[in-house]
Enzyme design. Structure first.
Site, short mmCIF file in Angstrom:
data_model
loop_
_atom_site.label_atom_id
_atom_site.label_comp_id
_atom_site.label_asym_id
_atom_site.label_seq_id
_atom_site.Cartn_x
_atom_site.Cartn_y
_atom_site.Cartn_z
N ASP A 50 -22.97 -50.77 14.91
CA ASP A 50 -22.63 -51.69 13.83
C ASP A 50 -23.20 -53.09 14.11
O ASP A 50 -23.11 -53.98 13.27
CB ASP A 50 -21.12 -51.74 13.59
CG ASP A 50 -20.31 -52.12 14.82
OD1 ASP A 50 -20.91 -52.36 15.88
OD2 ASP A 50 -19.07 -52.16 14.70
N SER A 51 -23.82 -53.25 15.28
CA SER A 51 -24.58 -54.47 15.55
C SER A 51 -25.70 -54.67 14.55
O SER A 51 -26.27 -55.76 14.47
CB SER A 51 -25.15 -54.43 16.97
OG SER A 51 -25.86 -53.22 17.20
N ASP A 89 -21.72 -45.64 15.17
CA ASP A 89 -20.53 -46.47 15.24
C ASP A 89 -19.66 -46.29 14.00
O ASP A 89 -20.19 -46.26 12.88
CB ASP A 89 -20.92 -47.95 15.33
CG ASP A 89 -20.77 -48.53 16.72
OD1 ASP A 89 -19.95 -48.00 17.50
OD2 ASP A 89 -21.45 -49.52 17.02
N LYS A 119 -18.82 -43.22 17.58
CA LYS A 119 -18.23 -44.12 18.57
C LYS A 119 -17.18 -44.98 17.89
O LYS A 119 -17.39 -45.45 16.76
CB LYS A 119 -19.28 -45.01 19.22
CG LYS A 119 -18.69 -45.98 20.26
CD LYS A 119 -19.77 -46.72 21.03
CE LYS A 119 -20.37 -47.86 20.24
NZ LYS A 119 -19.37 -48.95 19.93
N GLU A 121 -14.18 -48.18 18.74
CA GLU A 121 -13.67 -49.16 19.68
C GLU A 121 -12.16 -49.01 19.84
O GLU A 121 -11.47 -48.53 18.93
CB GLU A 121 -13.99 -50.58 19.20
CG GLU A 121 -15.48 -50.88 19.12
CD GLU A 121 -15.78 -52.29 18.66
OE1 GLU A 121 -14.82 -53.10 18.56
OE2 GLU A 121 -16.95 -52.59 18.39
N GLU A 188 -18.05 -52.68 27.90
CA GLU A 188 -18.83 -53.86 27.50
C GLU A 188 -18.18 -55.14 27.98
O GLU A 188 -16.98 -55.35 27.83
CB GLU A 188 -18.99 -53.92 25.97
CG GLU A 188 -19.78 -55.15 25.53
CD GLU A 188 -20.16 -55.17 24.06
OE1 GLU A 188 -20.81 -56.14 23.64
OE2 GLU A 188 -19.82 -54.21 23.36
#
EC number: 2.1.2.11
Length: 274
Positions: A50-51, A89, A119, A121, A188
Site C-alpha cells: 500500500d506504499s 497488502d 499481508k 498489519e 519494520e
C-alpha cells in the site's frame, strides 16, 4: 513434439522451506508490470504494498489507499511475472472491523488478482483474524513494529522497540501471529537488538522479513523505488543500490534539448513512403 516445461510460481509454503533450510528470502515491492517483470527473476516474493499510495500517487501516508487500487496494481504485477510469490497488502479499513470483513476482502483480492497471499498489519490483537483467514485457505503475512497504517496513533513514522516494555510486547505480537498460522512476518522499524530477539526466538516459527530491523531476519524487503535511487527522501534503513533518478533526469534533459533544437525526430525515427 517437445513440450516447454515452465517452473511453477513460488508459494507461501516455499518461504517456510527457505527459512527451514537457512536460505535468505529476497523481496521487493512492485506496482507495475514492467518493473515487476525485472525483479521477478531475483526475488522470492514481490509485495504489492500500500506504499503505492505514497510512491505512485504522492499521498502523505498509506491510509487513503483503497482496495480497488490494490487490486488494480496487483493485477498488473501478476501479468508481468511468472516466478515470484506475489503478496498483496490489505489496505486500511479493509480488514479491521471483523474476521468476516477480512475474509471477504482477502478472498476478493486472491480471486481477482491471482496473487498467492495477503499481508495485514497488526499484532496479537489480530491473531484471531489471521487464524480465521488461514483456516479458510488464505495465506497470511503479518506485519509488526512500525505499522504505517497506524501512523496517526503512533504520532508519525517512529522506530519501535526503545520503550522499556517494547521487547516483550513485540515478541508477543510475533509469537501470536506466528502461532495463528502466518507464514511470514514483516518486522519494520524495530531497533536491532529487539528485532534480533524476535527473529531468533524459537517461539516465532514464521519467516521474519526485515525492513529497518536486523540482518539476522530470514529475509529482507525494500521499496523498489527507494533502493533504485528514485525517491528524493529515504529512511535510514534504505541502501541505494542504484541512482536512477539522476539517469532519468539526464535522459529527459537530453530529449527536451533535442526536440527544442529540431534534432528529434531524425530521419531514422520517421517513416518514408516506401
Amino acid at each position: 513434439m517437445s513440450q516447454v516445461i515452465q517452473s511453477r510460481r513460488l508459494r507461501a509454503v516455499d518461504m517456510a522451506k527457505r527459512k527451514a533450510e537457512g536460505r535468505k528470502i529476497v523481496a521487493l515491492t512492485a506496482y507495475h508490470a514492467h518493473t515487476a517483470g525485472i525483479v521477478d527473476e531475483f526475488c522470492d516474493f514481490i509485495l504489492v504494498g500500500d506504499s503505492l499510495g505514497m510512491v505512485m500517487h504522492g499521498m502523505e501516508s498509506t491510509i487513503p489507499v483503497t482496495l480497488e487500487m490494490m487490486i488494480l496494481q496487483a493485477q498488473a504485477v501478476i501479468r508481468g511475472t511468472s516466478r515470484a510469490l506475489v503478496v498483496v497488502d490489505m489496505p486500511f479499513g479493509s480488514y479491521e472491523a471483523s474476521r468476516e470483513q477480512a475474509f471477504l476482502n482477502a478472498s476478493r483480492v486472491l480471486k481477482e488478482t491471482g496473487a498467492g497471499a495477503i499481508k495485514m498489519e497488526g499484532g496479537a490483537h489480530f491473531a484471531e483474524t489471521v487464524a480465521f483467514l488461514v483456516q479458510r485457505g488464505v495465506p497470511v503475512m503479518g506485519h509488526i513494529g512500525l505499522t504505517p497504517q497506524a501512523v496517526n496513533v503512533m504520532g508519525g513514522f517512529k522506530v519501535q522497540g526503545r520503550a522499556p516494555d517494547d521487547e516483550r510486547r513485540l515478541l508477543e505480537d510475533a509469537r501470536a501471529i506466528s502461532e495463528a498460522g502466518a507464514f511470514a512476518i514483516v518486522l519494520e522499524g524495530i531497533v536491532e537488538p529487539v528485532a534480533r530477539t524476535i527473529a531468533t526466538s524459537p517461539r516465532v516459527t514464521a519467516a521474519t522479513i526485515g525492513i529497518g530491523a536486523s540482518a539476522v531476519c530470514d529475509g529482507q524487503i525494500l521499496v523498489l523505488e527507494d533502493m533504485l535511487g528514485l525517491s528524493e527522501r529515504t529512511p535510514k534503513f534504505v541502501r541505494q543500490f542504484g541512482s536512477l533518478r539522476g539517469h532519468i533526469e539526464g535522459a529527459v534533459r537530453a530529449y527536451a534539448e533535442e526536440v527544442r533544437a529540431g534534432r528529434f525526430p531524425a530521419e531514422d525515427n520517421t517513416y518514408g513512403v516506401r
